[in-house]
Design an enzyme around this catalytic site. Structure first.
Site, short mmCIF file in Angstrom:
data_model
loop_
_atom_site.label_atom_id
_atom_site.label_comp_id
_atom_site.label_asym_id
_atom_site.label_seq_id
_atom_site.Cartn_x
_atom_site.Cartn_y
_atom_site.Cartn_z
N CYS A 100 8.06 -6.16 -9.68
CA CYS A 100 7.86 -4.78 -8.71
C CYS A 100 9.22 -4.36 -8.52
O CYS A 100 9.94 -3.80 -9.29
CB CYS A 100 7.16 -5.28 -7.45
SG CYS A 100 6.48 -4.00 -6.50
N HIS A 114 1.73 -7.76 -9.93
CA HIS A 114 2.06 -8.98 -9.23
C HIS A 114 1.04 -10.01 -9.95
O HIS A 114 -0.25 -9.81 -9.77
CB HIS A 114 1.77 -8.93 -7.76
CG HIS A 114 2.78 -8.10 -7.18
ND1 HIS A 114 3.97 -8.68 -6.73
CD2 HIS A 114 2.80 -6.70 -6.57
CE1 HIS A 114 4.72 -7.70 -6.08
NE2 HIS A 114 3.96 -6.48 -6.16
N GLU A 155 2.14 -13.24 -9.39
CA GLU A 155 2.57 -14.65 -8.56
C GLU A 155 1.86 -14.90 -7.29
O GLU A 155 2.31 -15.68 -6.53
CB GLU A 155 4.16 -14.33 -8.18
CG GLU A 155 4.52 -13.62 -7.15
CD GLU A 155 4.50 -12.00 -7.30
OE1 GLU A 155 4.85 -11.20 -6.22
OE2 GLU A 155 3.72 -11.49 -8.30
#
Length: 239
Positions: free
Chosen positions: A88, A177, A179
């Protein structure tokens, strides 16, 4: 492996990747730049991981530490040639540090969406074993709009042309994302600017719906994260 993790808000951390680091016996030091901590001597670290945050890469007047952070990223990636993983804001900072450009996106992306691999992405080791398109969590308003010639776009979406890229052979940036963990949506929705973006994109009360949707898909997200991690790690062994 000793990893330097740069964070810009305490709840945007490496998430599930920390479990992978721990399982491999890798250690990491976390620097919370928004809390006034400073980047340490880079020579002590084998890898850099830079996470997301509510800041924008051009807000140097408001966040003066962005100047030093971009310089540190450039030194680590370009001068030292060491492995880098940015997510990001960390993806956008990498682009800015190597001579690319970041700007506000025409269409903010927030929620569960998909990105499609480019031909370069289909051929890159980082996405080996990952289906195309890729289901991801998005939560961003800015985007990378240009990259230098020695960077390769690996994934795109209709709203954002640079969803993932590789710089040379040692650095990867991901706008999206993977994670995420069980508490991620709740943690991020507590940040006012993130909550506002969520409500604008998905309507009032979206946080609860998104949390439920993410929980349902979390095992798949975690598998994708592990595959990306293993592929990244295989590149480190080759290096």
């Amino acid at each position: 492996m000793k990893i330097l993790v740069l964070q810009h808000v305490d709840v945007e951390h490496p998430g599930i990747f920390r479990e992978f680091f721990k399982a491999d016996g890798w250690t990491w030091d976390t620097v919370e730049l928004d809390a006034g901590e400073t980047v340490p001597d880079l020579s002590a670290y084998d890898m850099m991981v830079v996470m997301g945050g509510p800041q924008d890469v051009w807000q140097e007047d408001k966040y003066p530490w962005l100047v030093a952070e971009k310089a540190a990223i450039r030194k680590f990636v370009v001068d030292l040639g060491r492995p880098y993983l940015g997510i990001c804001l960390g993806h956008q900072l990498l682009a800015a540090a190597i001579g690319g450009e970041v700007a506000l996106g025409k269409t903010p992306e927030v929620g569960l969406l998909t990105v499609k691999q480019t031909q370069a992405g289909l051929n890159d080791r980082i996405f080996r074993g990952i289906s195309d398109p890729i289901d991801v969590l998005q939560w961003h308003g800015a985007e990378v709009v240009s990259l230098p010639d020695d960077a390769h776009v690996l994934a795109s979406s209709d709203a954002c042309a640079v969803q993932a890229f590789r710089y040379r052979d040692n650095a990867y940036g991901f706008q999206f994302h993977v994670e995420i963990m069980e508490q991620t949506v709740a943690d991020w929705a507590a940040i006012p600017v993130y909550a506002q973006a969520l409500d604008v994109a998905l309507g009032k009360g979206a946080a609860g719906r998104l949390k439920s949707d993410v929980a349902e898909r979390l095992p798949a997200f975690n598998r994708t994260a592990k595959t990306i991690y293993d592929n990244f790690k295989s590149g480190l062994r080759l290096a």
